[in-house]
Scaffold this active site. Structure first.
Site, PDB file in Angstrom:
ATOM      1  N   CYS A   1       0.822  -1.207   0.000  1.00  0.00           N
ATOM      2  CA  CYS A   1       0.000   0.000   0.000  1.00  0.00           C
ATOM      3  C   CYS A   1       0.867   1.273   0.000  1.00  0.00           C
ATOM      4  CB  CYS A   1      -0.980  -0.059   1.159  1.00  0.00           C
ATOM      5  SG  CYS A   1      -2.457   0.874   0.825  1.00  0.00           S
TER       6      CYS A   1
ATOM      7  N   HIS B   1      -3.294  -5.320   1.724  1.00  0.00           N
ATOM      8  CA  HIS B   1      -2.599  -5.572   2.992  1.00  0.00           C
ATOM      9  C   HIS B   1      -2.594  -7.063   3.335  1.00  0.00           C
ATOM     10  CE1 HIS B   1      -2.201  -1.403   4.626  1.00  0.00           C
ATOM     11  NE2 HIS B   1      -3.120  -1.183   3.705  1.00  0.00           N
TER      12      HIS B   1
ATOM     13  N   GLU C   1      -0.851  -8.656   5.322  1.00  0.00           N
ATOM     14  CA  GLU C   1      -0.609  -8.900   6.752  1.00  0.00           C
ATOM     15  C   GLU C   1      -1.915  -8.934   7.547  1.00  0.00           C
ATOM     16  OE1 GLU C   1      -0.229  -6.107   5.210  1.00  0.00           O
ATOM     17  OE2 GLU C   1      -0.806  -4.431   6.476  1.00  0.00           O
TER      18      GLU C   1
HETATM   19  N1  GLN Z   1      -3.726   6.344   1.138  1.00  0.00           N
HETATM   20  C1  GLN Z   1      -2.387   6.057   1.574  1.00  0.00           C
HETATM   21  C2  GLN Z   1      -1.367   6.870   0.767  1.00  0.00           C
HETATM   22  O1  GLN Z   1      -1.721   7.495  -0.186  1.00  0.00           O
HETATM   23  C3  GLN Z   1      -2.087   4.585   1.487  1.00  0.00           C
HETATM   24  C4  GLN Z   1      -3.057   3.814   2.341  1.00  0.00           C
HETATM   25  C5  GLN Z   1      -2.481   2.591   2.999  1.00  0.00           C
HETATM   26  O2  GLN Z   1      -1.270   2.404   3.085  1.00  0.00           O
HETATM   27  N2  GLN Z   1      -3.351   1.801   3.567  1.00  0.00           N
HETATM   28  O3  GLN Z   1      -0.226   6.906   1.100  1.00  0.00           O
END
Ligand code: GLN
Length: 192
Positions: free
Chosen positions: A77, A168, A170
């Site tokens: 992410c 994610h 995890e």
């Molecule tokens: N929205 C976050 C970003 O732009 C990422 C979201 C996440 O890591 N769950 O950095």
């Protein structure tokens, strides 16, 4: 073999627990010099702009950039956003490591968090994917292997020693994605 988890922000404890469950030795990385003592690193989710603010201090960003250019790295992410060579919405600095174009917060407000299931190259069973304010991979370069897609978009990709997920892993019980990364650290060599 030691795997670091960048522990500035986000759900680093969940990554640590999962890697330990798979038998890895884990170090929580909070200082640039700790990078010298690990064989691979996980960059967790969180807020990529917050990571960048923190990394701006004490040459951490440059040192991490060097690390990820040679050692196995897995970004989830926000971690995937940090690894991308091209970031949109808005454009921001990165570790410039993976030939992907990624759009932050790309799923809009309605479905900013969701749980989906999709096939992957990590085995027969569909993979559960937890998306939280996820980015979207909107372009991949030639050397990028797509390991899983969801609704037509790449969501798990690999280029050489670097793997990135927009979800994610995890947070799901399935250990296959981390298992794959542990394998990459053990191999310690470019697979493609
Ligand atoms: N929205 C976050 C970003 O732009 C990422 C979201 C996440 O890591 N769950 O950095």
């Amino acid at each position: 073999m030691k795997i670091g988890v960048l522990a500035i922000q986000g759900d680093y404890e969940a990554h640590k627990a999962r890697l330990e469950q798979l038998g890895a030795k884990v170090t929580l990385v909070r200082k640039p010099e700790q990078l010298d003592a690990i064989d691979g690193i996980v960059i967790p989710g969180g807020e990529s702009s917050t990571f960048l603010n923190f990394l701006a201090e004490r040459g951490f960003l440059e040192k991490l950039r060097d690390f990820v250019s040679t050692k196995p790295t897995f970004g989830t992410c926000a971690g995937a956003i940090l690894l991308a060579k091209h970031v949109e919405n808005p454009p921001q600095q990165s570790l410039d490591a993976m030939d992907i174009r990624i759009r932050r917060n790309a799923y809009g407000r309605q479905i900013d968090s969701s749980i989906r299931e999709a096939q992957s190259k990590l085995g027969q069973k569909p993979l559960e994917m937890v998306f939280i304010r996820a980015p979207k991979i909107v372009g991949t370069g030639k050397g990028v292997e797509v390991l899983a897609t969801a609704d037509g978009d790449p969501v798990l990709v690999r280029q050489g020693k670097i793997m990135a997920a927009t979800f994610h892993p995890e947070l799901s019980a399935d250990t296959r994605v981390h298992q794959e990364f542990v394998k990459m650290v053990k191999n310690g060599h470019r697979r493609k």
